[in-house]
Each structure stands twice: as C-alpha cells, then as structure tokens.
Design a protein around this motif. Structure first.
Motif, PDB file in Angstrom:
ATOM      1  N   VAL A 122       0.192  -7.606   5.376  1.00 39.56           N
ATOM      2  CA  VAL A 122      -0.829  -7.286   4.392  1.00 39.56           C
ATOM      3  C   VAL A 122      -2.021  -6.702   5.148  1.00 39.56           C
ATOM      4  O   VAL A 122      -2.352  -7.178   6.240  1.00 39.56           O
ATOM      5  CB  VAL A 122      -1.280  -8.547   3.618  1.00 39.56           C
ATOM      6  N   GLY A 123      -2.647  -5.682   4.584  1.00 36.75           N
ATOM      7  CA  GLY A 123      -3.809  -5.110   5.247  1.00 36.75           C
ATOM      8  C   GLY A 123      -4.664  -4.279   4.322  1.00 36.75           C
ATOM      9  O   GLY A 123      -4.245  -3.885   3.239  1.00 36.75           O
ATOM     10  N   TRP A 124      -5.894  -4.042   4.782  1.00 29.42           N
ATOM     11  CA  TRP A 124      -6.849  -3.181   4.090  1.00 29.42           C
ATOM     12  C   TRP A 124      -6.814  -1.816   4.765  1.00 29.42           C
ATOM     13  O   TRP A 124      -6.840  -1.724   5.992  1.00 29.42           O
ATOM     14  CB  TRP A 124      -8.254  -3.756   4.178  1.00 29.42           C
ATOM     15  N   PHE A 125      -6.769  -0.748   3.968  1.00 28.85           N
ATOM     16  CA  PHE A 125      -6.683   0.607   4.498  1.00 28.85           C
ATOM     17  C   PHE A 125      -7.752   1.486   3.860  1.00 28.85           C
ATOM     18  O   PHE A 125      -7.934   1.472   2.640  1.00 28.85           O
ATOM     19  CB  PHE A 125      -5.307   1.216   4.194  1.00 28.85           C
ATOM     20  N   ALA A 126      -8.426   2.284   4.694  1.00 29.28           N
ATOM     21  CA  ALA A 126      -9.367   3.271   4.182  1.00 29.28           C
ATOM     22  C   ALA A 126      -8.577   4.316   3.401  1.00 29.28           C
ATOM     23  O   ALA A 126      -7.445   4.648   3.770  1.00 29.28           O
ATOM     24  CB  ALA A 126     -10.111   3.927   5.339  1.00 29.28           C
ATOM     25  N   PRO A 127      -9.147   4.845   2.307  1.00 28.20           N
ATOM     26  CA  PRO A 127      -8.409   5.818   1.493  1.00 28.20           C
ATOM     27  C   PRO A 127      -7.878   7.012   2.280  1.00 28.20           C
ATOM     28  O   PRO A 127      -6.808   7.532   1.964  1.00 28.20           O
ATOM     29  CB  PRO A 127      -9.429   6.250   0.442  1.00 28.20           C
ATOM     30  N   GLY A 128      -8.548   7.434   3.314  1.00 27.55           N
ATOM     31  CA  GLY A 128      -8.089   8.564   4.110  1.00 27.55           C
ATOM     32  C   GLY A 128      -7.139   8.184   5.228  1.00 27.55           C
ATOM     33  O   GLY A 128      -6.704   9.049   5.992  1.00 27.55           O
ATOM     34  N   ASP A 129      -6.809   6.901   5.335  1.00 29.98           N
ATOM     35  CA  ASP A 129      -5.969   6.412   6.428  1.00 29.98           C
ATOM     36  C   ASP A 129      -4.816   5.551   5.913  1.00 29.98           C
ATOM     37  O   ASP A 129      -4.456   4.553   6.528  1.00 29.98           O
ATOM     38  CB  ASP A 129      -6.851   5.604   7.392  1.00 29.98           C
ATOM     39  N   LEU A 130      -4.227   5.953   4.792  1.00 27.51           N
ATOM     40  CA  LEU A 130      -3.149   5.183   4.182  1.00 27.51           C
ATOM     41  C   LEU A 130      -1.818   5.445   4.883  1.00 27.51           C
ATOM     42  O   LEU A 130      -1.566   6.565   5.336  1.00 27.51           O
ATOM     43  CB  LEU A 130      -3.012   5.543   2.696  1.00 27.51           C
ATOM     44  N   PRO A 131      -0.950   4.435   4.973  1.00 25.42           N
ATOM     45  CA  PRO A 131       0.398   4.674   5.496  1.00 25.42           C
ATOM     46  C   PRO A 131       1.209   5.475   4.482  1.00 25.42           C
ATOM     47  O   PRO A 131       0.739   5.773   3.384  1.00 25.42           O
ATOM     48  CB  PRO A 131       0.955   3.260   5.673  1.00 25.42           C
TER      49      PRO A 131
END
Length: 170
Positions: A122-131
């Motif tokens: 589980v993790g938090w991702f910046a909108p411009g750095d999504l997997p």
C-alpha cells in the motif's frame, strides 16, 4: 482473496458463469494530494481500493469499509465521482460484471499497511508519479479529480471507450 459468503453460495450453483455484482471503488487523497493505491493480492497489479457491496449495505459504507480493510487508512466520502459497468475475469476463471460506483474520498486517519491477502503493498503516490494502472483506474482518477460536481457515466447509447469495454484491452 476472500470471497463473500453470498457470492460463494451463488458460485456453488453457477460455477464460473457470469455474475452481475454491485461494486465500489475510491480515489482517496491525503492532505498533500497524493493518491492511495494498493498492489492487489489476486493479480499483483497496482489498483485503487475497491470491493463488493454486501447485501443490505449502502455503497458509501461499503467503500469506507473496503478502504480500511485493504489499506488501514480511514477515509471519508466527499462525493460520488462516477458509475459504470465493467467486466472482470479472475485468475480462477470466475467471470463477473460489476456495476461499480466510485467515490472521491479523503484520508482522515489510520496508517497505510497491506493486509497480506487483498493487498500486498500500500502506498501514497503523487498524481504525476503513478505506477502502471489499468484504464478503469485512470478513468476513476480523472473523474474523481474533476471539479465538475456531476458524476461521470457513459451516456445512453454510447459505450465506454474500447479500452474500457474490451476485457482483452485491460
């Protein structure tokens, strides 16, 4: 992944045949605008928190429950962001068509943690750095981030884009 008793009973009668099921998912953001994602236990892909609505449960209650169960994050619903049907075929051959209602939510507590079953990470991702995400997750993120207060839906007579209606495209 845990199969609810309701679905297990239905599967005992119909095997892997198609089931129409109610589902929910959420785009959860934290105070920094990051998006909560989990790595699914069934296919290993990154995804938004999601799950089935139990009989007698309201969709907003179901998504708050699913977010916490899968990620450890406590969230509140801001609004409905969209609704659509989408097909899923699980690795065991079970076929479902989900009527999915997705919500824009905000994190209000808890701490990210995988449950080891439905979520492996589980993790938090910046909108411009999504997997890498499937087209459904991308649609949900886009519509939940919109300032338009109206929920997204495929207009009558217009199917969702091909990538969203062709299970082979996902």
């Amino acid at each position: 992944m845990a199969v609810p008793p309701y679905v297990r009973t239905l599967r005992a009668h119909i095997g892997h045949d198609l089931l129409l099921l109610p589902g929910v998912s959420a785009v959860v953001r934290d105070g920094d605008g990051r998006i909560l994602l989990l790595r699914r236990g069934d296919n290993g892909r990154w995804s938004l928190p999601a799950g089935m609505v139990d009989p007698g449960e309201q969709p907003a209650d179901a998504i708050v429950r699913e977010i916490y169960e899968e990620t450890g994050v406590v969230a509140e619903v801001d609004r409905v962001a969209g609704a659509a049907t989408h097909p899923v075929e699980y690795p065991n051959g079970d076929r479902c068509e989900y009527l999915n209602v997705w919500f824009r939510c905000r994190a209000v507590g808890g701490a990210p943690r995988a449950d080891g079953d439905e979520s492996l990470a589980v993790g938090w991702f910046a909108p411009g750095d999504l997997p890498d995400l499937d087209e459904w997750a991308k649609l949900r993120i886009e519509t939940a981030g919109s300032d338009d207060p109206q929920a997204w839906y495929a207009p009558a007579g217009e199917p969702a884009p091909r990538a969203l209606t062709d299970p082979g495209a996902l």
